[in-house]
Design a protein around this motif. Structure first.
Motif, PDB file in Angstrom:
ATOM      1  N   ALA A 147      59.683 -35.112  83.837  1.00 14.67           N
ATOM      2  CA  ALA A 147      59.654 -34.264  82.652  1.00 14.67           C
ATOM      3  C   ALA A 147      60.554 -33.065  82.906  1.00 14.67           C
ATOM      4  CB  ALA A 147      58.232 -33.805  82.340  1.00 14.67           C
ATOM      5  N   LEU A 148      61.285 -32.680  81.878  1.00 12.49           N
ATOM      6  CA  LEU A 148      62.128 -31.494  81.923  1.00 12.49           C
ATOM      7  C   LEU A 148      61.410 -30.395  81.145  1.00 12.49           C
ATOM      8  CD1 LEU A 148      65.573 -33.188  81.165  1.00 12.49           C
ATOM      9  CD2 LEU A 148      64.463 -32.845  83.380  1.00 12.49           C
ATOM     10  N   LEU A 149      61.195 -29.251  81.775  1.00 17.48           N
ATOM     11  CA  LEU A 149      60.389 -28.195  81.178  1.00 17.48           C
ATOM     12  C   LEU A 149      61.268 -27.037  80.706  1.00 17.48           C
ATOM     13  CD1 LEU A 149      57.332 -27.998  83.614  1.00 17.48           C
ATOM     14  CD2 LEU A 149      57.792 -29.617  81.757  1.00 17.48           C
ATOM     15  N   PHE A 150      61.036 -26.646  79.460  1.00 18.27           N
ATOM     16  CA  PHE A 150      61.794 -25.568  78.829  1.00 18.27           C
ATOM     17  C   PHE A 150      60.819 -24.548  78.262  1.00 18.27           C
ATOM     18  CE2 PHE A 150      64.211 -29.460  78.538  1.00 18.27           C
ATOM     19  CZ  PHE A 150      65.494 -29.082  78.901  1.00 18.27           C
TER      20      PHE A 150
ATOM     21  N   ASP B 165      51.971 -24.266  81.989  1.00 16.27           N
ATOM     22  CA  ASP B 165      51.100 -24.408  80.830  1.00 16.27           C
ATOM     23  C   ASP B 165      51.767 -24.016  79.522  1.00 16.27           C
ATOM     24  OD1 ASP B 165      49.197 -25.237  82.617  1.00 16.27           O
ATOM     25  OD2 ASP B 165      48.160 -23.305  82.706  1.00 16.27           O
ATOM     26  N   ALA B 166      52.604 -22.984  79.554  1.00 17.47           N
ATOM     27  CA  ALA B 166      53.188 -22.480  78.312  1.00 17.47           C
ATOM     28  C   ALA B 166      54.557 -23.077  78.019  1.00 17.47           C
ATOM     29  CB  ALA B 166      53.295 -20.956  78.377  1.00 17.47           C
ATOM     30  N   LEU B 167      54.973 -24.059  78.790  1.00 12.89           N
ATOM     31  CA  LEU B 167      56.304 -24.636  78.628  1.00 12.89           C
ATOM     32  C   LEU B 167      56.262 -25.899  77.780  1.00 12.89           C
ATOM     33  CD1 LEU B 167      57.653 -24.171  82.263  1.00 12.89           C
ATOM     34  CD2 LEU B 167      57.906 -22.651  80.294  1.00 12.89           C
ATOM     35  N   ASP B 168      57.408 -26.230  77.215  1.00 11.54           N
ATOM     36  CA  ASP B 168      57.561 -27.452  76.426  1.00 11.54           C
ATOM     37  C   ASP B 168      58.279 -28.500  77.270  1.00 11.54           C
ATOM     38  OD1 ASP B 168      56.369 -26.260  74.278  1.00 11.54           O
ATOM     39  OD2 ASP B 168      58.232 -25.859  73.195  1.00 11.54           O
ATOM     40  N   ALA B 169      57.889 -29.754  77.118  1.00 14.15           N
ATOM     41  CA  ALA B 169      58.430 -30.825  77.954  1.00 14.15           C
ATOM     42  C   ALA B 169      59.211 -31.845  77.136  1.00 14.15           C
ATOM     43  CB  ALA B 169      57.302 -31.530  78.708  1.00 14.15           C
TER      44      ALA B 169
ATOM     45  N   LEU C 174      71.274 -28.640  81.852  1.00 16.41           N
ATOM     46  CA  LEU C 174      70.924 -28.252  80.495  1.00 16.41           C
ATOM     47  C   LEU C 174      70.511 -26.782  80.443  1.00 16.41           C
ATOM     48  CD1 LEU C 174      68.873 -31.387  79.369  1.00 16.41           C
ATOM     49  CD2 LEU C 174      71.029 -30.591  78.346  1.00 16.41           C
ATOM     50  N   THR C 175      71.054 -26.080  79.495  1.00 15.33           N
ATOM     51  CA  THR C 175      70.740 -24.660  79.327  1.00 15.33           C
ATOM     52  C   THR C 175      69.252 -24.466  79.046  1.00 15.33           C
ATOM     53  OG1 THR C 175      72.961 -24.219  78.466  1.00 15.33           O
ATOM     54  CG2 THR C 175      71.246 -22.597  77.971  1.00 15.33           C
ATOM     55  N   GLY C 176      68.650 -23.536  79.734  1.00 13.19           N
ATOM     56  CA  GLY C 176      67.247 -23.206  79.493  1.00 13.19           C
ATOM     57  C   GLY C 176      66.254 -24.024  80.282  1.00 13.19           C
ATOM     58  N   LEU C 177      66.719 -24.976  81.085  1.00 19.13           N
ATOM     59  CA  LEU C 177      65.800 -25.788  81.881  1.00 19.13           C
ATOM     60  C   LEU C 177      65.155 -24.919  82.957  1.00 19.13           C
ATOM     61  CD1 LEU C 177      64.655 -28.614  82.538  1.00 19.13           C
ATOM     62  CD2 LEU C 177      66.606 -28.932  84.077  1.00 19.13           C
ATOM     63  N   GLN C 178      63.825 -24.911  83.001  1.00 15.31           N
ATOM     64  CA  GLN C 178      63.113 -24.055  83.945  1.00 15.31           C
ATOM     65  C   GLN C 178      62.538 -24.814  85.132  1.00 15.31           C
ATOM     66  OE1 GLN C 178      60.423 -21.175  82.333  1.00 15.31           O
ATOM     67  NE2 GLN C 178      61.618 -20.859  80.481  1.00 15.31           N
ATOM     68  N   ALA C 179      62.228 -26.095  84.960  1.00 15.37           N
ATOM     69  CA  ALA C 179      61.664 -26.872  86.070  1.00 15.37           C
ATOM     70  C   ALA C 179      61.801 -28.349  85.769  1.00 15.37           C
ATOM     71  CB  ALA C 179      60.194 -26.520  86.293  1.00 15.37           C
ATOM     72  N   VAL C 180      61.787 -29.120  86.847  1.00 10.94           N
ATOM     73  CA  VAL C 180      61.746 -30.583  86.766  1.00 10.94           C
ATOM     74  C   VAL C 180      60.424 -31.031  87.362  1.00 10.94           C
ATOM     75  CG1 VAL C 180      62.813 -32.752  87.506  1.00 10.94           C
ATOM     76  CG2 VAL C 180      64.254 -30.760  86.984  1.00 10.94           C
ATOM     77  N   VAL C 181      59.710 -31.882  86.649  1.00  9.80           N
ATOM     78  CA  VAL C 181      58.467 -32.460  87.157  1.00  9.80           C
ATOM     79  C   VAL C 181      58.722 -33.924  87.496  1.00  9.80           C
ATOM     80  CG1 VAL C 181      56.076 -33.092  86.636  1.00  9.80           C
ATOM     81  CG2 VAL C 181      57.000 -30.908  85.826  1.00  9.80           C
ATOM     82  N   TRP C 182      58.425 -34.314  88.736  1.00  7.50           N
ATOM     83  CA  TRP C 182      58.467 -35.727  89.115  1.00  7.50           C
ATOM     84  C   TRP C 182      57.037 -36.227  89.042  1.00  7.50           C
ATOM     85  CZ3 TRP C 182      61.981 -39.269  89.093  1.00  7.50           C
ATOM     86  CH2 TRP C 182      61.750 -40.488  89.727  1.00  7.50           C
TER      87      TRP C 182
END
Length: 245
Positions: free
Chosen positions: A14-17, A89-93, A125-133
């Motif tokens: 998941a890519l978190l923004f 918790d407050a991020l969009d995936a 990608l602009t604004g990407l804050q974290a990667v979830v594996w």
């Protein structure tokens, strides 16, 4: 048509923004170009926030892009190279999944290598804050993920701290997410005093060896490059007890 969450189609990643920060498909298209990139298929799906990505004859789905609805953030237990107060918790995936024709083959190394190569591109990608594996329930900074898988794709060791998790406890170091690849998790026993830096090095090398060699079905000694020998003993079908020699 919205990409459905179907049996065998759980997200690999998941890519978190941030809120309202998810990119549209045209931002993904901008990354697709170049010899190390990928091809964007069916651009008409952009209105639904879906992208179908092709590389090396394999297709993957990226869903949850703007303006479509975001996807749930997968459960996260482990964090790497993120601030101590970082919260998912407050991020969009947006979800990254294998295409329908690859369902059931997502844990094969040739598929994972292509998936990792595409995801490495997507970390730009602009604004990407974290990667979830998802298989390892691990969240990491985009830079960490890109560097770890980049070394692997260039012929280096398997990225044990990106595509698996290694959790420390008083008893030793335990893997999570390795079973996705080999069917087995391990605990590296550390003895009195808990795990040391050397135990961490052993755990990383052991992960690389197990990914390359597959499940261990009987007790054996293995010599790991740069760290020496370990004794591996299966416990049941999906757990390995490991002792440094």
């Amino acid at each position: 048509m919205v990409i459905e969450r179907a049996a065998g189609r759980e997200p690999l990643a998941a890519l978190l923004f941030g809120e309202e920060g998810r990119p549209a498909v045209d931002a993904v298209a901008g990354l697709a170009v170049g010899p190390e990139g990928f091809e964007l298929l069916n651009p008409a799906q952009a209105v639904h926030g879906n992208a179908e990505l092709l590389r090396d004859g394999l297709t993957f789905d990226l869903t949850g892009l703007a303006p479509g609805p975001n996807c749930p953030v997968p459960p996260v237990i482990h964090r790497v190279a993120l601030p101590s107060d970082f919260s998912c918790d407050a991020l969009d995936a947006a979800w990254f999944m294998v295409g329908p024709h690859l369902a059931g083959a997502e844990s094969l190394l040739p598929v994972l290598r292509v998936a990792a190569a595409i995801l490495r591109h997507l970390t730009c990608l602009t604004g990407l804050q974290a990667v979830v594996w998802r298989p390892a329930r691990i969240a990491m900074s985009p830079a960490w993920f890109a560097e770890a898988v980049g070394v692997w794709l260039a012929g280096g060791p398997f990225p044990a701290l990106a595509l698996t998790a290694l959790a420390r406890s008083q008893n030793g170091i335990e893997s999570e997410g390795l079973a996705f690849l080999t069917g087995q998790e391990f605990i590296l026993h550390a003895g009195a005093g808990g795990p040391s830096r050397e135990h961490s090095r052993i755990a990383v090398r052991l992960t690389d060896w197990l990914v390359a060699h597959g499940p261990v079905d009987s007790p054996r000694e293995v010599v790991l490059s740069g760290v020496g020998a370990v004794w591996i003993e299966p416990e049941g079908q999906n757990r390995l007890n490991v002792l440094p020699r």
